[in-house]
Scaffold this motif. Structure first.
Motif, PDB file in Angstrom:
ATOM      1  N   LEU A 275       0.254   1.794   7.161  1.00 28.57           N
ATOM      2  CA  LEU A 275       1.110   0.997   8.033  1.00 28.57           C
ATOM      3  C   LEU A 275       1.326   1.655   9.390  1.00 28.57           C
ATOM      4  N   GLN A 280       7.513  -1.213  12.974  1.00 26.68           N
ATOM      5  CA  GLN A 280       8.392  -1.610  11.869  1.00 26.68           C
ATOM      6  C   GLN A 280       9.795  -1.867  12.416  1.00 26.68           C
ATOM      7  N   TRP A 286      10.964  -4.529   6.225  1.00 21.10           N
ATOM      8  CA  TRP A 286      10.071  -3.377   6.358  1.00 21.10           C
ATOM      9  C   TRP A 286      10.456  -2.272   5.370  1.00 21.10           C
ATOM     10  N   SER A 294       4.355   4.263   5.483  1.00 23.32           N
ATOM     11  CA  SER A 294       5.459   3.435   5.983  1.00 23.32           C
ATOM     12  C   SER A 294       6.741   4.243   6.063  1.00 23.32           C
ATOM     13  N   ASP A 299       7.940   4.084  -0.559  1.00 22.16           N
ATOM     14  CA  ASP A 299       6.748   4.876  -0.225  1.00 22.16           C
ATOM     15  C   ASP A 299       6.975   6.346  -0.557  1.00 22.16           C
TER      16      ASP A 299
END
Length: 410
Positions: A275, A280, A286, A294, A299
């Motif tokens: 990402l 974001q 998000w 990310s 994550d």
């Protein structure tokens, strides 16, 4: 970047400590080879849909996170293992870690001057070492609490501050690897390192804290590797499942596609691989993804779980190697024992082919396997001869100087 126990010593002591250290070095080898794969092999197919490749699906985000978690493990092992240092010993250890970080930062800043299409982690890695200094004297329970809180809070903080930093004029983002010249613009450099860059330190501190937790466990116990493997697998699978469900079943991806306002953009593929580069902002959705790089809670949980599972597996194989009296991990632990030197040479070699065609007869796959095989062979030679890598020697010398043990450097 690592410590090693000679093979002769391991046989005299029955092996558990050696198995642990060999397993940690082997995990470092896995991280190194995984990062090299993402550097040299395509993570997306060259089509309009940006179809993820097996390299992107396997290593993207996970290899670098493993590298960072292992940094925390190494710091725990060098500062008291399951019983942290205190008093003057802790102060000396912190000075040693700080000087080692300066060596790593200098190497990273030098590499930043190379023309290369890679995100070089070393400067961020060094800053993480400095940021984790206050935590080195903490025990297991405190570290668990801090790690849990960091996983939950740091993505929210980054989400709130990142748009403000990027809205500055000029934006507080480098757009390239940190290099010596960037020391002249400290606000921009620090903003990039902590929030807007490829490896944002604010979120990546999670990995150092998780590594400290793992390193504070009694790793000589036979059950610990199994627990790490099982618990890491469960956490990683649960976090990834929740993230995918939020995106695909609960409307998250549709909401994000509306925010991006880029019809036809393959967000589905990007969410699977990387990402980085996607702004974001504009939607709290998000924070619900588990996409690689990310920096969301899911994550961080997923990649930390993968790292714990890999470490557990390597520790288990290390113990198995002792039981069968066969050094099963030698190819991986050799490379893992000198990751700073090998990573630096890897980046330098890759820079030689930047914007240039590969030599006749070479492919991306061939280039990767040649470099991976070289790293493995060189690592095996050094570990069998009981040599430190050149940059490992320099970092170790700095660490010993900080601890006031200059005579111990050899």
């Amino acid at each position: 970047m690592t410590s090693r126990t000679p093979a002769k010593a391991s046989r005299k002591t029955g092996g558990p400590a050696s198995a642990r250290l060999h397993g940690i070095d082997a995990a470092r080898g896995v991280a190194l080879l995984g990062m090299m794969a993402t550097h040299l092999l395509p993570t997306f197919e060259s089509n309009a849909d940006l179809t993820p490749t097996w390299v992107g699906l396997t290593f993207s985000g996970r290899a670098a996170a493993l590298f960072a978690v292992l940094a925390g493990v190494g710091l725990a092992l060098s500062t008291g293992r399951n019983k942290p240092l205190s008093g003057s010993d802790l102060s000396a250890a912190r000075r040693g870690v700080a000087l080692r970080a300066l060596v790593i930062a200098a190497v990273g800043l030098a590499l930043g001057g190379l023309e290369v299409n890679l995100a070089i982690i070393l400067v961020h890695y060094a800053v993480l070492f400095l940021c984790v200094l206050p935590f080195l004297g903490m025990g297991l329970k405190q570290l668990c609490a801090w790690a849990g809180g960091w996983i939950l809070a740091s993505p929210v903080l980054a989400y709130l501050l990142r748009p403000w930093l990027l809205a500055a004029e000029p934006p507080l983002k480098l757009g390239h690897n940190p290099k010596w010249e960037d020391l002249g613009t400290p606000a921009r450099l620090l903003s990039d390192l902590f929030f807007t860059g490829y490896y944002p330190v604010v979120q990546w501190m999670t990995y150092l804290l998780v590594g400290l937790v793992i390193g504070r466990l009694v790793l000589t116990r036979a059950l610990v590797p199994v627990v790490l493997l099982a618990a890491g697998t469960v956490v990683a699978a649960a976090a990834k499942t929740l993230g995918v469900t939020a995106m695909e079943s609960w409307g998250g991806r549709a909401a994000l596609e509306a925010v991006l306002d880029s019809p036809g953009y393959p967000l589905h593929s990007v969410l699977q691989v990387n990402l980085t580069g996607i702004p974001q902002e504009g939607s709290w959705w998000w924070l619900a993804s588990a996409a690689p790089h990310s920096g969301t809670s899911l994550d961080l949980l997923h990649t930390s779980g993968v790292a714990a599972a890999v470490i557990g597996l390597c520790l288990f194989l290390g113990r198995l190697a002792e039981w069968v009296d066969l050094d099963l991990l030698l190819p991986l632990r050799g490379a893992g024992a000198m990751t700073l030197s090998l990573y630096t040479v890897h980046v330098w070699v890759v820079s030689g082919f930047y914007l240039k065609p590969l030599p006749a007869g070479w492919t991306e796959e061939g280039m990767y396997f040649a470099q991976a095989a070289t790293a493995i062979i060189v690592g095996m030679v050094f570990v069998l001869l009981k040599w430190r890598g050149p940059l490992e020697w320099l970092a170790h010398a700095a660490s010993q100087a900080g601890r006031g043990q200059v005579k111990a450097v050899r």
